[in-house]
Design a protein around this motif. Structure first.
Motif, PDB file in Angstrom:
ATOM      1  N   ARG A 244      -8.915  -0.097   2.418  1.00  0.00           N
ATOM      2  CA  ARG A 244      -7.815  -0.239   3.392  1.00  0.00           C
ATOM      3  C   ARG A 244      -8.315  -0.031   4.812  1.00  0.00           C
ATOM      4  O   ARG A 244      -7.972  -0.774   5.727  1.00  0.00           O
ATOM      5  N   LEU A 245      -9.139   0.959   5.020  1.00  0.00           N
ATOM      6  CA  LEU A 245      -9.653   1.243   6.361  1.00  0.00           C
ATOM      7  C   LEU A 245     -10.634   0.165   6.821  1.00  0.00           C
ATOM      8  O   LEU A 245     -10.718  -0.139   8.014  1.00  0.00           O
TER       9      LEU A 245
ATOM     10  N   PHE B 236       0.821  -1.209   0.000  1.00  0.00           N
ATOM     11  CA  PHE B 236       0.000   0.000   0.000  1.00  0.00           C
ATOM     12  C   PHE B 236       0.856   1.260   0.000  1.00  0.00           C
ATOM     13  O   PHE B 236       0.437   2.295  -0.524  1.00  0.00           O
TER      14      PHE B 236
ATOM     15  N   SER C  24      -8.241   3.584  -0.221  1.00  0.00           N
ATOM     16  CA  SER C  24      -8.154   3.927   1.204  1.00  0.00           C
ATOM     17  C   SER C  24      -9.383   3.433   1.961  1.00  0.00           C
ATOM     18  O   SER C  24      -9.269   3.001   3.119  1.00  0.00           O
TER      19      SER C  24
ATOM     20  N   GLY D 193      -3.958   3.926   5.912  1.00  0.00           N
ATOM     21  CA  GLY D 193      -5.199   4.202   5.198  1.00  0.00           C
ATOM     22  C   GLY D 193      -5.500   5.683   5.135  1.00  0.00           C
ATOM     23  O   GLY D 193      -5.915   6.207   4.084  1.00  0.00           O
TER      24      GLY D 193
END
Length: 249
Positions: free
Chosen positions: A234-235, A37, A231, A110
């Motif tokens: 990702r979160l 990432f 993101s 994130g």
């Protein structure tokens, strides 16, 4: 370069599954995800020295109080915001830690990707408000550097720390090398993004200012929305990754 990165990730995963116990394997897998990432973040962040600088030169109204600010001067904004905001951000993490609210390392990654995406989208919005001369207001460029810098403050200070925390001691040197290899891969991808904006072409290649700006903004809109989407995913994965940290924050 990307081939070497793929080989390095394969070796890490092979070692994680074949030479580690469950806790070590989980931590190594989380570290691998964070490194991957980070490539996205840095590939967008590094537009500052390439396409964003060209955009500032060609498509931003840089006149302030009757004086034209050189495009290169905007390169100092990142350092300025680092200098002014780093104490505030570090103090914020300490305060949140005392309250038990400090985001985990996966969450900070994130947030970093979210902010770099929002930075580009802010510039896209600002470009749509351009005046009759087709030039974007410089405040939107400043906002890009602000958001990118706050994103950097979420990922850069914790990056090297998380490598040493999650790596097995006997391969921490190799993992540190892979972390920096990710930087190299990100810079390569950053160059490809810059090429897509037309930054490598002569300024006279696109006669119409609106056409020139539209070409860049289209790329920025795409990478901005892509980063925001990544993101969000990702979160959403933060609880899963945090569980596999096994106590490492």
């Amino acid at each position: 370069l990307l081939g070497m990165g793929g080989i390095a990730i394969f070796l890490v995963l092979f070692y994680a599954f074949m030479g580690c116990d469950k806790v070590e394997r989980d931590r190594m897998l989380v570290l691998t995800v964070l490194i991957l990432f980070s490539v996205l973040f840095w590939s967008l962040f590094e537009q500052a020295g390439s396409s964003l600088n060209v955009f500032a030169d060609r498509s931003v109204d840089r006149v302030l109080l009757g004086m034209e600010i050189p495009a290169s001067m905007f390169q100092s904004l990142n350092a300025f915001f680092i200098f002014t905001l780093a104490p505030i951000v570090s103090g914020l993490w300490v305060w949140l830690a005392r309250k038990g609210w400090e985001p985990s390392t996966p969450a900070k990654f994130g947030f970093a990707i979210l902010q770099v995406g929002l930075g580009f989208l802010a510039l896209v919005f600002g470009a749509k408000l351009a005046g009759e001369n087709g030039l974007t207001g410089m405040v939107w460029l400043v906002l890009v550097y602000l958001l990118h810098t706050t994103g950097e403050l979420c990922i850069s200070p914790v990056g090297l720390s998380v490598v040493t925390k999650l790596s097995l001691k006997k391969i921490v040197g190799m993992m540190m090398g892979i972390w920096f290899l990710a930087f190299a891969a990100a810079n390569f991808i950053a160059g490809q993004i810059a090429i897509m904006t037309g930054g490598a072409t002569d300024s006279t290649a696109l006669i119409d200012q609106g056409e020139r700006t539209a070409r860049v903004i289209e790329v920025y809109a795409n990478v901005g929305w892509f980063a925001v989407s990544v993101s969000v995913v990702r979160l959403l994965l933060v609880p899963v990754l945090r569980k596999r940290l096994h106590g490492v924050h």
